[in-house]
Design a protein around this motif. Sequence first.
Motif, PDB file in Angstrom:
ATOM      1  N   PHE A 199       1.383 -28.164   6.843  1.00  0.00           N
ATOM      2  CA  PHE A 199       0.268 -28.098   5.919  1.00  0.00           C
ATOM      3  C   PHE A 199       0.770 -28.144   4.483  1.00  0.00           C
ATOM      4  N   THR A 200      -0.045 -28.732   3.610  1.00  0.00           N
ATOM      5  CA  THR A 200       0.278 -28.727   2.191  1.00  0.00           C
ATOM      6  C   THR A 200       0.025 -27.321   1.642  1.00  0.00           C
ATOM      7  N   PRO A 201       0.602 -26.999   0.497  1.00  0.00           N
ATOM      8  CA  PRO A 201       0.328 -25.672  -0.089  1.00  0.00           C
ATOM      9  C   PRO A 201      -1.166 -25.424  -0.316  1.00  0.00           C
ATOM     10  N   GLY A 202      -1.886 -26.445  -0.717  1.00  0.00           N
ATOM     11  CA  GLY A 202      -3.329 -26.308  -0.921  1.00  0.00           C
ATOM     12  C   GLY A 202      -4.069 -26.018   0.368  1.00  0.00           C
ATOM     13  N   GLU A 203      -3.651 -26.681   1.449  1.00  0.00           N
ATOM     14  CA  GLU A 203      -4.283 -26.443   2.745  1.00  0.00           C
ATOM     15  C   GLU A 203      -3.994 -25.036   3.242  1.00  0.00           C
ATOM     16  N   LYS A 204      -2.786 -24.556   2.993  1.00  0.00           N
ATOM     17  CA  LYS A 204      -2.437 -23.193   3.390  1.00  0.00           C
ATOM     18  C   LYS A 204      -3.334 -22.182   2.690  1.00  0.00           C
ATOM     19  N   VAL A 205      -3.571 -22.403   1.402  1.00  0.00           N
ATOM     20  CA  VAL A 205      -4.437 -21.504   0.632  1.00  0.00           C
ATOM     21  C   VAL A 205      -5.869 -21.572   1.157  1.00  0.00           C
ATOM     22  N   ARG A 206      -6.350 -22.769   1.424  1.00  0.00           N
ATOM     23  CA  ARG A 206      -7.722 -22.922   1.929  1.00  0.00           C
ATOM     24  C   ARG A 206      -7.883 -22.252   3.278  1.00  0.00           C
ATOM     25  N   ILE A 207      -6.899 -22.400   4.174  1.00  0.00           N
ATOM     26  CA  ILE A 207      -6.985 -21.755   5.490  1.00  0.00           C
ATOM     27  C   ILE A 207      -6.978 -20.241   5.340  1.00  0.00           C
ATOM     28  N   ALA A 208      -6.135 -19.738   4.455  1.00  0.00           N
ATOM     29  CA  ALA A 208      -6.093 -18.285   4.227  1.00  0.00           C
ATOM     30  C   ALA A 208      -7.429 -17.780   3.690  1.00  0.00           C
ATOM     31  N   ALA A 209      -8.017 -18.521   2.755  1.00  0.00           N
ATOM     32  CA  ALA A 209      -9.305 -18.111   2.183  1.00  0.00           C
ATOM     33  C   ALA A 209     -10.415 -18.165   3.222  1.00  0.00           C
ATOM     34  N   LEU A 210     -10.431 -19.213   4.032  1.00  0.00           N
ATOM     35  CA  LEU A 210     -11.459 -19.328   5.066  1.00  0.00           C
ATOM     36  C   LEU A 210     -11.305 -18.230   6.110  1.00  0.00           C
ATOM     37  N   THR A 211     -10.074 -17.909   6.462  1.00  0.00           N
ATOM     38  CA  THR A 211      -9.830 -16.835   7.422  1.00  0.00           C
ATOM     39  C   THR A 211     -10.318 -15.501   6.867  1.00  0.00           C
ATOM     40  N   ALA A 212     -10.080 -15.270   5.590  1.00  0.00           N
ATOM     41  CA  ALA A 212     -10.554 -14.034   4.959  1.00  0.00           C
ATOM     42  C   ALA A 212     -12.078 -13.983   4.945  1.00  0.00           C
ATOM     43  N   ARG A 213     -12.718 -15.119   4.693  1.00  0.00           N
ATOM     44  CA  ARG A 213     -14.180 -15.155   4.691  1.00  0.00           C
ATOM     45  C   ARG A 213     -14.751 -14.905   6.076  1.00  0.00           C
ATOM     46  N   MET A 214     -13.996 -15.241   7.126  1.00  0.00           N
ATOM     47  CA  MET A 214     -14.470 -15.008   8.493  1.00  0.00           C
ATOM     48  C   MET A 214     -14.623 -13.519   8.804  1.00  0.00           C
ATOM     49  N   THR A 215     -13.961 -12.673   8.044  1.00  0.00           N
ATOM     50  CA  THR A 215     -14.018 -11.242   8.320  1.00  0.00           C
ATOM     51  C   THR A 215     -15.241 -10.576   7.693  1.00  0.00           C
ATOM     52  N   THR A 216     -15.965 -11.293   6.838  1.00  0.00           N
ATOM     53  CA  THR A 216     -17.131 -10.695   6.205  1.00  0.00           C
ATOM     54  C   THR A 216     -18.289 -10.649   7.206  1.00  0.00           C
ATOM     55  N   PRO A 217     -19.166  -9.649   7.089  1.00  0.00           N
ATOM     56  CA  PRO A 217     -20.239  -9.485   8.073  1.00  0.00           C
ATOM     57  C   PRO A 217     -21.230 -10.648   8.130  1.00  0.00           C
ATOM     58  N   ARG A 218     -21.461 -11.304   7.000  1.00  0.00           N
ATOM     59  CA  ARG A 218     -22.467 -12.376   6.985  1.00  0.00           C
ATOM     60  C   ARG A 218     -21.859 -13.760   7.165  1.00  0.00           C
ATOM     61  N   ALA A 219     -20.642 -13.839   7.607  1.00  0.00           N
ATOM     62  CA  ALA A 219     -19.951 -15.129   7.722  1.00  0.00           C
ATOM     63  C   ALA A 219     -20.552 -15.974   8.842  1.00  0.00           C
TER      64      ALA A 219
END
Length: 53
Positions: A10-30
Motif C-alpha cells: 500500500f502507498t503511504p496515503g492508502e495506509k492512512v486512509r485504511i487506518a482512518a476508515l478502521t477507526a471510523r468503524m468503531t464509532t456507534p453510528r458507523a
Amino acid sequence: MADDLNFSDFTPGEKVRIAALTARMTTPRADLGKLRRKVERIEQDALRRKNGK
C-alpha cells in the motif's frame, strides 16, 4: 485484507486512509458495509498496482 497483499504493497496515503476508515468503524453510528466497501476498493487498487494491471 486480501490474501495476496502485504501492508508494504500500500502507498503511504492508502495506509492512512485504511487506518482512518478502521477507526471510523468503531464509532456507534458507523455504516460498516459502506466503510468495508471503501477499504476493499483500496485493497483492489493496491492489488491491481502490484500485479501490473
